[in-house]
Design a protein around this motif. Structure first.
Motif, PDB file in Angstrom:
ATOM      1  N   LEU A 154       4.595  -2.400   6.604  1.00  0.00           N
ATOM      2  CA  LEU A 154       4.052  -1.159   7.148  1.00  0.00           C
ATOM      3  C   LEU A 154       3.242  -1.386   8.420  1.00  0.00           C
ATOM      4  O   LEU A 154       3.064  -0.460   9.209  1.00  0.00           O
ATOM      5  CB  LEU A 154       3.189  -0.464   6.085  1.00  0.00           C
ATOM      6  N   TYR A 155       2.739  -2.599   8.611  1.00  0.00           N
ATOM      7  CA  TYR A 155       2.091  -2.905   9.885  1.00  0.00           C
ATOM      8  C   TYR A 155       3.130  -3.058  10.997  1.00  0.00           C
ATOM      9  O   TYR A 155       2.863  -2.730  12.160  1.00  0.00           O
ATOM     10  CB  TYR A 155       1.259  -4.181   9.777  1.00  0.00           C
ATOM     11  N   PRO A 159       3.974   3.607   9.292  1.00  0.00           N
ATOM     12  CA  PRO A 159       3.693   4.032   7.912  1.00  0.00           C
ATOM     13  C   PRO A 159       4.213   5.451   7.674  1.00  0.00           C
ATOM     14  O   PRO A 159       3.847   6.388   8.371  1.00  0.00           O
ATOM     15  CB  PRO A 159       2.165   3.983   7.833  1.00  0.00           C
ATOM     16  N   SER A 160       5.079   5.588   6.693  1.00  0.00           N
ATOM     17  CA  SER A 160       5.616   6.899   6.332  1.00  0.00           C
ATOM     18  C   SER A 160       5.972   6.887   4.861  1.00  0.00           C
ATOM     19  O   SER A 160       6.070   5.819   4.234  1.00  0.00           O
ATOM     20  CB  SER A 160       6.852   7.246   7.171  1.00  0.00           C
ATOM     21  N   ASN A 163       9.279   4.930   4.167  1.00  0.00           N
ATOM     22  CA  ASN A 163       9.120   3.467   4.215  1.00  0.00           C
ATOM     23  C   ASN A 163       8.375   2.950   2.990  1.00  0.00           C
ATOM     24  O   ASN A 163       8.705   1.886   2.455  1.00  0.00           O
ATOM     25  CB  ASN A 163       8.381   3.065   5.489  1.00  0.00           C
ATOM     26  N   ILE A 164       7.385   3.690   2.538  1.00  0.00           N
ATOM     27  CA  ILE A 164       6.638   3.270   1.341  1.00  0.00           C
ATOM     28  C   ILE A 164       7.544   3.273   0.121  1.00  0.00           C
ATOM     29  O   ILE A 164       7.518   2.349  -0.706  1.00  0.00           O
ATOM     30  CB  ILE A 164       5.419   4.183   1.134  1.00  0.00           C
ATOM     31  N   GLU A 234       0.454   2.767  -3.989  1.00  0.00           N
ATOM     32  CA  GLU A 234       0.464   3.777  -2.920  1.00  0.00           C
ATOM     33  C   GLU A 234      -0.956   4.210  -2.574  1.00  0.00           C
ATOM     34  O   GLU A 234      -1.297   4.384  -1.396  1.00  0.00           O
ATOM     35  CB  GLU A 234       1.303   4.978  -3.354  1.00  0.00           C
ATOM     36  N   LEU A 237      -2.543   1.452  -0.510  1.00  0.00           N
ATOM     37  CA  LEU A 237      -2.065   1.436   0.872  1.00  0.00           C
ATOM     38  C   LEU A 237      -2.682   2.579   1.680  1.00  0.00           C
ATOM     39  O   LEU A 237      -3.056   2.399   2.843  1.00  0.00           O
ATOM     40  CB  LEU A 237      -0.536   1.539   0.891  1.00  0.00           C
ATOM     41  N   SER A 238      -2.772   3.750   1.057  1.00  0.00           N
ATOM     42  CA  SER A 238      -3.398   4.880   1.752  1.00  0.00           C
ATOM     43  C   SER A 238      -4.879   4.607   1.986  1.00  0.00           C
ATOM     44  O   SER A 238      -5.437   4.989   3.022  1.00  0.00           O
ATOM     45  CB  SER A 238      -3.209   6.163   0.937  1.00  0.00           C
ATOM     46  N   ILE A 242      -2.709   2.371   5.861  1.00  0.00           N
ATOM     47  CA  ILE A 242      -1.315   2.103   6.241  1.00  0.00           C
ATOM     48  C   ILE A 242      -0.349   2.788   5.288  1.00  0.00           C
ATOM     49  O   ILE A 242       0.835   2.440   5.250  1.00  0.00           O
ATOM     50  CB  ILE A 242      -1.027   0.583   6.284  1.00  0.00           C
ATOM     51  N   GLY A 243      -0.847   3.749   4.531  1.00  0.00           N
ATOM     52  CA  GLY A 243       0.006   4.497   3.621  1.00  0.00           C
ATOM     53  C   GLY A 243       0.311   5.874   4.184  1.00  0.00           C
ATOM     54  O   GLY A 243       0.787   6.018   5.307  1.00  0.00           O
ATOM     55  N   GLN A 245      -0.157   9.172   6.041  1.00  0.00           N
ATOM     56  CA  GLN A 245      -0.935   9.441   7.240  1.00  0.00           C
ATOM     57  C   GLN A 245      -1.200  10.939   7.384  1.00  0.00           C
ATOM     58  O   GLN A 245      -0.368  11.765   7.009  1.00  0.00           O
ATOM     59  CB  GLN A 245      -0.181   8.936   8.483  1.00  0.00           C
TER      60      GLN A 245
END
Length: 321
Positions: A154-155, A159-160, A163-164, A234, A237-238, A242-243, A245
């Motif tokens: 995700l970096y 990040p979407s 993709n997650i 999830e 990441l959020s 980077i989860g 947005q």
């Protein structure tokens, strides 16, 4: 027909009914913890499916005059759980975030379940080189922590939600692959599988008709537990940024956005965190119940009175002298 025959007929008709397993909702009603967990999960799913139809744009509507208002009954329904720093309703954002969180966790679990189970059953049934290759691929994926893979990917990419879902699905495939492979490898030597093979039944039909129905309860139990892990990943990441947005919102993102106001506006962070905890704990409790309810050898435990469950229920009641 004599009186004896008449009186014996109902007994014969009701005998098969007594031997039938209880309905699943009756078993669920006998376990209070599982029933409460089912109610919580059902409520979360209904809110995620239909909540946005009722709140409209309330989750994004800003009102700086109502910034950081505490939970109150005097500000209407949407002020029941307070507001955030931009004056947005925390209740509306929780409802909107439920749909976003489940839209990531559920597809990721379903994709990994379908792909991993299909490959695992195929490899476990045929064995040999196919099994070795499948297990080595699973070992390679498991050698990297799923959260670390998600952070790196995700970096690199944007990040979407899509993709997650893809990252978490790929990372969790080995869990189902190894479980289904073990089930298929144990079942392929059973007599009913040998009988089907003797009559010339193709391997794909044996897997679909004979092996999958037996392995399915275990796979569904693993999927329920894995749903908790995916949802927490999830959220993590959020929380790290980077989860999900903005302008989208998830429970993990709400926790991240409200952590700097924890001392002055605790409800911004605590309430979405509580939603995560309640959902994951409910899924774990329901998974434990489903594992027993779907196992014919253990289902009788749920039919006992609550006082007799536990250590005293080590053997079925018909085996107790």
């Amino acid at each position: 027909m004599t009186t004896a025959e008449t009186s014996a007929a109902p007994a014969e008709d009701t005998a098969p009914a007594r031997n039938r397993p209880p309905r699943w909702w009756l078993l669920l009603g006998r376990d209070r913890a599982a029933a409460v967990a089912a109610v919580v999960l059902t409520s979360v799913v209904l809110v995620a499916l239909f909540g946005r139809l009722f709140i409209g744009d309330r989750a994004q509507r800003q009102d700086l005059d109502a910034s950081l208002r505490p939970p109150s009954l005097g500000d209407g329904v949407y002020g029941l759980l307070g507001t955030d720093v931009l004056g947005r309703s925390v209740l509306a954002r929780l409802i909107d975030a439920a749909a976003t969180t489940l839209s990531v966790a559920v597809p990721a679990v379903l994709c990994s379940l379908l792909i991993g189970s299909a490959v695992g059953l195929w490899a476990g049934y045929h064995g040999g080189r196919r099994e070795s290759v499948a297990m080595r691929v699973a070992d390679v994926i498991l050698s990297f922590p799923s959260l670390l893979i998600a952070v790196v990917v995700l970096y690199v990419f944007s990040p979407s939600a899509l993709n997650i879902v893809l990252i978490l699905a790929v990372a969790r495939i080995p869990v189902y692959l190894r479980t289904s492979r073990a089930e298929a490898a144990e079942l392929r030597s059973r007599l009913f599988v040998d009988a089907a093979r003797t009559f010339g039944t193709p391997g794909r039909h044996i897997i679909h008709r004979h092996i999958l129905p037996i392995a399915l309860p275990t796979l569904l139990t693993v999927a329920t537990l894995d749903f908790c892990f995916v949802m927490l990943t999830e959220s993590s990441l959020s929380f790290l940024g980077i989860g999900i947005q903005p302008p989208d919102v998830s429970w993990g993102l709400m926790v991240a956005q409200g952590r700097q106001y924890l001392q002055t506006a605790w409800w911004i962070t605590v309430l979405p965190g509580l939603a995560i905890v309640l959902t994951t704990v409910s899924a774990t409790v329901l998974a434990a119940w489903a594992r027993i309810a779907t196992d014919p050898a253990q289902r009788w435990r749920l039919t006992l009175p609550r006082k007799r469950r536990g250590a005293s229920a080590a053997v079925p009641p018909e085996m107790i002298p």
